[in-house]
Scaffold this motif. Structure first.
Motif, PDB file in Angstrom:
ATOM      1  N   GLY A  99     -12.841 -69.542   0.347  1.00  0.00           N
ATOM      2  CA  GLY A  99     -13.006 -68.099   0.120  1.00  0.00           C
ATOM      3  C   GLY A  99     -13.407 -67.375   1.391  1.00  0.00           C
ATOM      4  O   GLY A  99     -12.897 -66.292   1.700  1.00  0.00           O
ATOM      5  N   GLU A 100     -14.315 -67.986   2.153  1.00  0.00           N
ATOM      6  CA  GLU A 100     -14.783 -67.344   3.381  1.00  0.00           C
ATOM      7  C   GLU A 100     -13.697 -67.253   4.445  1.00  0.00           C
ATOM      8  O   GLU A 100     -13.504 -66.210   5.058  1.00  0.00           O
ATOM      9  CB  GLU A 100     -15.983 -68.113   3.939  1.00  0.00           C
ATOM     10  CG  GLU A 100     -17.241 -67.901   3.124  1.00  0.00           C
ATOM     11  CD  GLU A 100     -18.444 -68.599   3.735  1.00  0.00           C
ATOM     12  OE1 GLU A 100     -19.556 -68.092   3.594  1.00  0.00           O
ATOM     13  OE2 GLU A 100     -18.266 -69.671   4.362  1.00  0.00           O
ATOM     14  N   TRP A 101     -12.980 -68.364   4.643  1.00  0.00           N
ATOM     15  CA  TRP A 101     -11.950 -68.355   5.693  1.00  0.00           C
ATOM     16  C   TRP A 101     -10.819 -67.372   5.369  1.00  0.00           C
ATOM     17  O   TRP A 101     -10.321 -66.680   6.256  1.00  0.00           O
ATOM     18  CB  TRP A 101     -11.378 -69.765   5.916  1.00  0.00           C
ATOM     19  CG  TRP A 101     -12.202 -70.561   6.893  1.00  0.00           C
ATOM     20  CD1 TRP A 101     -13.014 -71.618   6.602  1.00  0.00           C
ATOM     21  CD2 TRP A 101     -12.303 -70.352   8.309  1.00  0.00           C
ATOM     22  NE1 TRP A 101     -13.620 -72.081   7.754  1.00  0.00           N
ATOM     23  CE2 TRP A 101     -13.197 -71.329   8.810  1.00  0.00           C
ATOM     24  CE3 TRP A 101     -11.742 -69.446   9.200  1.00  0.00           C
ATOM     25  CZ2 TRP A 101     -13.533 -71.420  10.160  1.00  0.00           C
ATOM     26  CZ3 TRP A 101     -12.072 -69.527  10.545  1.00  0.00           C
ATOM     27  CH2 TRP A 101     -12.952 -70.505  11.010  1.00  0.00           C
ATOM     28  N   ILE A 102     -10.425 -67.331   4.098  1.00  0.00           N
ATOM     29  CA  ILE A 102      -9.382 -66.369   3.708  1.00  0.00           C
ATOM     30  C   ILE A 102      -9.858 -64.959   4.050  1.00  0.00           C
ATOM     31  O   ILE A 102      -9.131 -64.144   4.615  1.00  0.00           O
ATOM     32  CB  ILE A 102      -9.055 -66.503   2.199  1.00  0.00           C
ATOM     33  CG1 ILE A 102      -8.296 -67.800   1.939  1.00  0.00           C
ATOM     34  CG2 ILE A 102      -8.236 -65.308   1.710  1.00  0.00           C
ATOM     35  CD1 ILE A 102      -8.062 -68.110   0.471  1.00  0.00           C
ATOM     36  N   ASN A 103     -11.123 -64.692   3.733  1.00  0.00           N
ATOM     37  CA  ASN A 103     -11.661 -63.358   3.969  1.00  0.00           C
ATOM     38  C   ASN A 103     -11.806 -63.013   5.433  1.00  0.00           C
ATOM     39  O   ASN A 103     -11.483 -61.905   5.868  1.00  0.00           O
ATOM     40  CB  ASN A 103     -13.036 -63.250   3.295  1.00  0.00           C
ATOM     41  CG  ASN A 103     -13.084 -62.021   2.447  1.00  0.00           C
ATOM     42  OD1 ASN A 103     -13.059 -60.917   2.976  1.00  0.00           O
ATOM     43  ND2 ASN A 103     -13.099 -62.191   1.143  1.00  0.00           N
ATOM     44  N   ARG A 104     -12.293 -63.973   6.198  1.00  0.00           N
ATOM     45  CA  ARG A 104     -12.527 -63.676   7.615  1.00  0.00           C
ATOM     46  C   ARG A 104     -11.193 -63.406   8.319  1.00  0.00           C
ATOM     47  O   ARG A 104     -11.095 -62.557   9.196  1.00  0.00           O
ATOM     48  CB  ARG A 104     -13.259 -64.824   8.307  1.00  0.00           C
ATOM     49  CG  ARG A 104     -14.583 -65.220   7.645  1.00  0.00           C
ATOM     50  CD  ARG A 104     -15.599 -64.098   7.543  1.00  0.00           C
ATOM     51  NE  ARG A 104     -16.604 -64.406   6.527  1.00  0.00           N
ATOM     52  CZ  ARG A 104     -17.696 -65.118   6.753  1.00  0.00           C
ATOM     53  NH1 ARG A 104     -17.969 -65.534   7.955  1.00  0.00           N
ATOM     54  NH2 ARG A 104     -18.532 -65.374   5.761  1.00  0.00           N
ATOM     55  N   TYR A 105     -10.150 -64.150   7.923  1.00  0.00           N
ATOM     56  CA  TYR A 105      -8.843 -63.926   8.551  1.00  0.00           C
ATOM     57  C   TYR A 105      -8.184 -62.644   8.056  1.00  0.00           C
ATOM     58  O   TYR A 105      -7.766 -61.807   8.846  1.00  0.00           O
ATOM     59  CB  TYR A 105      -7.908 -65.128   8.274  1.00  0.00           C
ATOM     60  CG  TYR A 105      -7.813 -66.045   9.467  1.00  0.00           C
ATOM     61  CD1 TYR A 105      -8.575 -67.200   9.545  1.00  0.00           C
ATOM     62  CD2 TYR A 105      -6.977 -65.742  10.535  1.00  0.00           C
ATOM     63  CE1 TYR A 105      -8.513 -68.035  10.644  1.00  0.00           C
ATOM     64  CE2 TYR A 105      -6.901 -66.570  11.641  1.00  0.00           C
ATOM     65  CZ  TYR A 105      -7.673 -67.713  11.692  1.00  0.00           C
ATOM     66  OH  TYR A 105      -7.610 -68.527  12.788  1.00  0.00           O
TER      67      TYR A 105
END
Lengths: 249, 250
Positions: A99-105
């Motif tokens: 969830g975090e990586w999808i959001n940060r990108y």
């Protein structure tokens, strides 16, 4: 319905039905945990997780493990004690990091243009694997809380060190010395982060110099032990299958 | 021989246990819709979403808000009303196979619920954090809120309540009473929406986007914990499905 009737026509169909349910259950559990865990983590430790200049040697090391051991403890209380699956903590962290990586990108970088090397998430995976392994080998909630909880706090900084080290290199800028991470923070202006908030390393703990991170990690591990116990029992409560009778309501 | 032929014909005509088309369609419905929403944010967030006093803000964002609110009320009333109106009044007398089929339909709803929770609680909530760090908000209805609070949260609420109503009206398992954890897993995340009131009330006094971890936000955290109650629902479902399959899997 008749007890002698069968819901399936053959053993092969029964197996196929069982596998189909497995996938649907896993998907739902994964996404629901992802949502709950992510909203919990971003609103209790998020600022330290969002920005490289917040990833300091004291508060990041202290706060992130304490607030992140919650859901792994609760999900372990389900997956191990009900289904003997030693993957509760790892599943939680995989979900959170996805969830975090999808959001940060897609959003931090894709919508508001902060570079990913300024807003990458913390790595919680080493602690999760150790937590699951201790539970699997010991099969003891107390052992997992005490040894695993302490390890969760202690492993956090070393687990992130290869990522954060290049950004903790000191630089001199306009006559001041600070880290590369601080410099990123000065250049990528965040309207909601005034300068006084960005001075994250405050207090007398800084006078301990090189000992700051280990001291913080031990304190974090100690509190993580307590939080693990608490959230294990939260997890047990959330595992209940009881009904409230209509006439009681 | 004739009886066997009839049986085979009946099997061929029978609805599948898991309607994969519905499952994929439901998954894609949210996926495609939210990709479009993200595209809309990317284009009109910057070009029309920075100043709430500008006429283009009214055109592209406030009208979006009004339309979504009306649609959400109409869809939730229609969907929940339809599930209730078409309920099975003889739910305890269905065949085991029909019960299994309904468990699959129920799980299609739950998959949709988990998927909707991901978009609401993870994707659009953390996205809100970076939007606040980039623009100075001058309204409660800033573009990221119009999507996060008033679109993605209502969508998972509508989906969760639908799943609950389906289980309650069509599955013998849930005929015993009100399943405590099912209620927690639906009502807890629902309570995040009323908690928006506290959040916006607080932000009209204090500008504190600099701290996503500000105590004002802890209401969201508390109700987010309720997502863990899905574990209780999974446990109940596993027991019910095991009961239906145990004999054949042994």
């Amino acid at each position: 319905m008749s007890a002698s009737q069968s819901a399936v026509r053959s053993r092969a169909e029964a197996v196929a039905v069982s596998r189909a349910f497995d996938w649907m259950i896993l998907f739902t559990l994964f996404t629901a945990v992802l949502g709950g865990y992510h909203i919990h983590y971003m609103l209790t430790g998020g600022d330290w997780d969002f920005w490289s200049d917040w990833k300091d040697r004291r508060l990041w090391v202290t706060v992130a493990p304490i607030v992140s051991i919650t859901f792994p403890a609760a999900v372990q209380a389900m997956l191990w004690y009900r289904y003997r699956l030693p993957i509760g903590a790892t599943v939680c962290i995989l979900a959170l990091l996805l969830g975090e990586w999808i959001n940060r990108y897609l959003n931090f970088w894709g919508w508001t243009y902060f570079p990913v090397n300024f807003c990458f998430p913390s790595n919680l995976m080493p602690g999760a694997i150790v937590l699951d392994v201790i539970l699997m080998l010991g099969s003891s909630m107390t052992l997992t809380a005490v040894v695993g909880g302490l390890a969760w706090g202690l492993l956090f900084y070393p687990g992130n060190w290869p990522i954060i080290a290049p950004l903790h290199v000191p630089v001199e800028y306009n006559g001041m010395m600070f880290t590369l991470a601080d410099l990123q923070g000065y250049h990528y202006v965040r309207t909601g982060t005034p300068e006084y908030i960005r001075m994250v390393e405050k207090g007398t703990l800084r006078t301990f110099g090189k000992d700051v991170a280990p001291v913080s990690a031990f304190f974090s591990g100690f509190v993580s032990v307590i939080i693990y116990f608490l959230w294990h029992f939260f997890g047990k409560w959330f595992n209940k299958t009881n009904f409230i009778q209509d006439d009681e309501s | 021989m004739a009886a066997t032929t009839e049986s085979v014909k009946a099997d061929a005509a029978e609805a599948p246990l898991l309607n994969k088309r519905n499952l994929i369609a439901g998954f894609m419905l949210y996926f495609v819709f939210y990709v479009w929403v993200r595209w809309y944010e990317g284009v009109y967030g910057w070009s029309a979403g920075l100043d709430s006093f500008a006429p283009e803000f009214e055109t592209y964002w406030m009208n979006f808000l009004y339309i979504e609110l009306v649609l959400e009320v109409v869809i939730s009333a229609g969907l929940w009303g339809w599930i209730w109106k078409t309920r099975d009044r003889k739910v305890m007398s269905i065949t085991p196979r029909e019960e299994l089929r309904r468990h699959f339909t129920h799980w299609t709803w739950l998959v949709m619920y988990g998927w909707a929770i991901y978009w609401g609680a993870s994707y659009f909530t953390e996205q809100d954090g970076t939007w606040h760090q980039t623009i100075v908000r001058d309204t409660d209805f800033t573009p990221s809120h119009i999507i996060e609070f008033y679109l993605s949260y209502p969508i998972y609420i509508i989906t969760g309540v639908s799943a609950f109503l389906y289980a309650k009206t069509r599955l013998p398992t849930y005929n015993e009473g009100l399943h405590l954890m099912y209620m927690v897993s639906v009502i807890g995340p629902f309570m995040i929406l009323p908690n928006v009131g506290l959040n916006e009330w607080g932000h009209t006094f204090w500008f504190m986007e600099e701290l996503f971890v500000a105590p004002l936000h802890y209401g969201f955290v508390f109700f987010g914990w309720a997502a863990l109650a899905i574990m209780g629902v999974v446990n109940t479902e596993v027991m019910a499905i095991t009961k239906l399959l145990k004999k054949d899997l042994a």
